[in-house]
Design a protein around this motif. Sequence first.
Motif, mmCIF file in Angstrom:
data_model
loop_
_atom_site.group_PDB
_atom_site.id
_atom_site.type_symbol
_atom_site.label_atom_id
_atom_site.label_comp_id
_atom_site.label_asym_id
_atom_site.label_seq_id
_atom_site.Cartn_x
_atom_site.Cartn_y
_atom_site.Cartn_z
ATOM 1 N N SER A 1 0.986 -1.375 -0.106
ATOM 2 C CA SER A 1 0.069 0.042 -0.090
ATOM 3 C C SER A 1 0.783 1.259 0.048
ATOM 4 N N ALA A 2 2.048 1.265 0.825
ATOM 5 C CA ALA A 2 2.819 2.396 0.756
ATOM 6 C C ALA A 2 3.460 2.533 -0.502
ATOM 7 N N GLN A 3 3.811 1.483 -1.166
ATOM 8 C CA GLN A 3 4.645 1.521 -2.409
ATOM 9 C C GLN A 3 3.578 2.198 -3.624
ATOM 10 N N ALA A 4 2.452 1.569 -3.563
ATOM 11 C CA ALA A 4 1.448 2.129 -4.458
ATOM 12 C C ALA A 4 1.147 3.760 -4.201
ATOM 13 N N ALA A 5 1.155 4.076 -2.818
ATOM 14 C CA ALA A 5 0.813 5.449 -2.574
ATOM 15 C C ALA A 5 1.768 6.383 -3.246
ATOM 16 N N THR A 6 3.398 5.910 -3.385
ATOM 17 C CA THR A 6 4.372 6.632 -3.649
ATOM 18 C C THR A 6 4.743 6.531 -5.176
ATOM 19 N N VAL B 1 11.795 7.312 -18.700
ATOM 20 C CA VAL B 1 11.005 6.589 -19.278
ATOM 21 C C VAL B 1 10.776 6.790 -20.624
ATOM 22 N N TYR B 2 10.514 6.340 -21.569
ATOM 23 C CA TYR B 2 10.213 6.596 -23.327
ATOM 24 C C TYR B 2 8.827 5.946 -23.449
ATOM 25 N N ILE B 3 8.134 6.984 -24.006
ATOM 26 C CA ILE B 3 6.632 6.629 -24.299
ATOM 27 C C ILE B 3 6.459 7.061 -25.860
ATOM 28 N N THR C 1 1.511 -1.172 -17.481
ATOM 29 C CA THR C 1 1.086 -0.929 -16.151
ATOM 30 C C THR C 1 2.018 -2.101 -15.013
ATOM 31 N N ARG C 2 2.773 -2.784 -15.598
ATOM 32 C CA ARG C 2 3.632 -3.549 -14.975
ATOM 33 C C ARG C 2 4.840 -2.786 -14.467
ATOM 34 N N MET C 3 5.308 -1.411 -14.855
ATOM 35 C CA MET C 3 6.166 -0.714 -14.529
ATOM 36 C C MET C 3 5.711 0.299 -13.417
ATOM 37 N N THR C 4 6.601 0.034 -12.419
ATOM 38 C CA THR C 4 6.550 0.998 -11.325
ATOM 39 C C THR C 4 7.719 1.871 -11.234
ATOM 40 N N LEU C 5 7.271 3.357 -11.134
ATOM 41 C CA LEU C 5 8.218 4.233 -10.909
ATOM 42 C C LEU C 5 7.873 5.039 -9.702
ATOM 43 N N PRO D 1 7.841 15.785 -13.099
ATOM 44 C CA PRO D 1 8.668 15.135 -14.091
ATOM 45 C C PRO D 1 8.789 16.027 -15.451
ATOM 46 N N GLU D 2 9.964 15.802 -16.510
ATOM 47 C CA GLU D 2 10.325 16.554 -17.276
ATOM 48 C C GLU D 2 10.173 15.571 -18.815
ATOM 49 N N ALA D 3 9.551 16.268 -19.656
ATOM 50 C CA ALA D 3 9.408 15.673 -20.941
ATOM 51 C C ALA D 3 10.331 16.159 -21.805
#
Length: 229
Positions: free
Chosen positions: A17-22, A95-97, A57-61, A67-69
């Motif tokens: 839960s803490a990881q999801a929150a951050t 990350v690249y999108i 969605t499996r990627m966790t940052l 954030p800078e694009a």
Amino acid sequence: MKPPIYAFAALLLAAASAQAATAMDPAALRRTVDAFLQVQSAGLPGKVTVTVGNIDTRMTLADCPAPEAFLMPGSKAWGKTTVGVRCAAPSRWTVYIQANVSVLGNYIAAATPLPQGQAITETQLVTMQGDLTTLPASIATDKAQVVGRSSNVSISAGTPLRLDTLRSQPVVLNGQMVKLVTAGSGFRITAEGKAIANAAEGQVVQVRTQGGRSVSGIARAGGQVEVAF
């Protein structure tokens, strides 16, 4: 007192839960890319539509407040492109999108077959609309860019016109007698000479004067050549 296995499970749940929150919200990443491309594409000749690709969605940052694009070297906000997003603090990541920038605008096509080498008239042209990012970079977007020029090849009706396949009609012909014009503050001098090459409007052309000298000037309509003083 809870059994050890339940206590351990509770700890894992709390950590998750803490990881999801951050964690960085994927929707926030997409908004960052969209806003960046909207700015980068401002001023393009048409209606711009930005589409940002899906994020794994499996990627966790780690969450990033700012954030800078950025675009990769050689990339631009045009058609299919890749946008990088990086974070400097509190955690460093990049990350690249994938994204797509479409530009719905006008372009010029042949309304009738265009023979090679013949001057193109406005009645032979039609204005069409489409995604300019899927067309060649040299596509004509205004009839004024085409009228009076000729094609290097025969063109069938409906074909989009590319400026790099068109050439301007000469306003001065090889061997033509032309008027040399030199003008300055308070004076204007004219003379006659013979062009020794073809030249379109605005091109430099060599002219041989009646005295046998060779001079260079700018070809103008009406058989005139402007010579700098």
